[in-house]
Enzyme design. Structure first.
Site, short mmCIF file in Angstrom:
data_model
loop_
_atom_site.label_atom_id
_atom_site.label_comp_id
_atom_site.label_asym_id
_atom_site.label_seq_id
_atom_site.Cartn_x
_atom_site.Cartn_y
_atom_site.Cartn_z
N CYS A 89 -11.27 -0.14 61.87
CA CYS A 89 -10.35 -0.78 61.09
C CYS A 89 -8.86 -0.44 62.22
O CYS A 89 -8.53 1.05 61.81
CB CYS A 89 -10.02 -0.35 60.18
SG CYS A 89 -8.16 -0.49 58.80
N CYS A 201 -7.80 -6.12 65.01
CA CYS A 201 -8.03 -6.62 63.60
C CYS A 201 -9.55 -6.18 63.39
O CYS A 201 -10.15 -7.43 63.74
CB CYS A 201 -7.52 -7.43 62.66
SG CYS A 201 -7.74 -7.41 60.52
#
Lengths: 249, 249
Positions: A89, A201
């Protein structure tokens, strides 16, 4: 874990952010390993607990802080014997220093892994960034990329909205709705001069299936794959990009 | 965990057998969940340790026993707080009773989950089986399917060889080489009268991408998806097939 190439125990994966990205990281770790049978693969433990408060909202002052929830999952991985930890992440890396300070196990750094991947891919010229609003606004990638000599292009407001739409569609299990906005953002960055784009992302690689990436006429670096490559280099499964262990900040 | 629909804690996943199947199970668990955001998903902990000795070889008397390695991973999941455990490997279920007897946490049973899935899909007529040689030879599926009223068709020698080839290609990270033999086995079972086919090894769903399954003119039940559905029913994320908690043997 002392030197790259020497890890042998469990690779901890702090996932759940989002959960499909966590699972995809575990799958890409396997797919990128040169292996002929099960026993050749890196042993991994994926904590895919999605109950972590939203990272982007927190960092923009609009929601609860996720740090304690991330530390709880890190402790679970530590107690279970992880000897190295990957966090698929990007936005979570805005808390990297706080997590690293409270964890005994070395944490790979996704931004360093992506910067290494750009060099591995031979990227030249301006680098376009994609990511969550918090990642873009708080500059997670900008300074490290500039330190490697890259000019950085951040999406305009329309491009940020395209990132947000693609990420939300993946998180809502509608990956087929994520491709068009993600592709539009890439094309916008390309039109402004980007010669490579960071999928910064971990939902974005899921918006852009590997078989649909050939048409963009630039270098794409995928933060899931880059982090998996950094982990595999530590386990001696692939050659490290550099010898100096750059993927741990 | 008392009743289906009431689970809230960590779902343990005993993976690694093979590691791509473990990761794919974690991904399908997410993809099959009705969810609009990260926090709606089931918290999961995947132990994807592929160092377990080969199950098929062991059961056919040609290799070391995997039981202790599987118990070690189960204990890791238990200690980490798993309240229900799924095992996305069919052949491993040849040790189901031995694992269940030495584990405090309830273990879902993949064969029961697949039988439920056949009923959910409205399967009628003979059921063709695919799987590892050990799964087929030791009859993991045959009796449970007959108890549900299904006639069972086991692959002939050529069909077993096709299963073996497809499974080995997935385990060797060559999924593109796995489709043709898997498809040939399905067609062979169809020609012998099968109206549905069980993908009774968790590598087989990876040999047959979802988007390429429409052309077979029969019902396919996928042991990864069936097990994920059984888990999601326990967490109240989808309706259970039956009210009587059949997925735990």
């Amino acid at each position: 874990m002392a030197e790259p190439g020497t890890a042998t125990g469990l690779l901890g994966i702090l996932g759940g952010m989002g959960p499909l990205a966590g699972a995809a990281f575990a799958a890409r770790l396997v797919a990128l390993t040169p292996a002929a049978r099960d026993q050749d693969h890196v042993p991994a433990l994926l904590c895919n607990d999605p109950r972590v408060p939203d990272r982007s909202s927190a960092r923009l002052g609009q929601g609860p802080d996720p740090l304690e929830a991330m530390l709880a999952s890190l402790r679970l991985l530590e107690r279970a014997g992880a000897e190295l930890i990957a966090i698929p992440c990007n936005t979570a890396h805005l808390w990297y220093e706080q997590m690293a300070a409270r964890t005994q196990v070395p944490l790979l750094h996704i931004v360093q892994a992506v910067c290494d991947d750009l060099e591995r891919l031979g990227a030249r010229g301006p680098v376009g960034l994609m990511g969550t609003p918090a990642t873009l606004k708080l500059g997670l990638y900008q300074q490290p990329l500039r330190e490697r000599g890259y000019e950085v292009l951040v999406p305009d407001d329309a491009g940020v909205a395209q990132c947000v739409e693609a990420i939300a569609a993946v998180k809502a299990n509608r990956p087929e709705d994520a491709f068009a906005p993600a592709a539009d953002c890439i094309r916008g960055l390309r039109a402004r001069g980007a010669r490579s784009v960071v999928l910064g992302c971990t939902e974005l690689p899921l918006a852009l299936p590997h078989e649909r990436r050939a048409g963009f006429d630039l270098v794409l670096t995928d933060s899931i794959d880059a982090l998996a490559r950094a982990a595999l280099a530590h386990y001696g499964r692939i050659a490290p990009h550099r010898r100096s262990d750059p993927a741990i900040a």
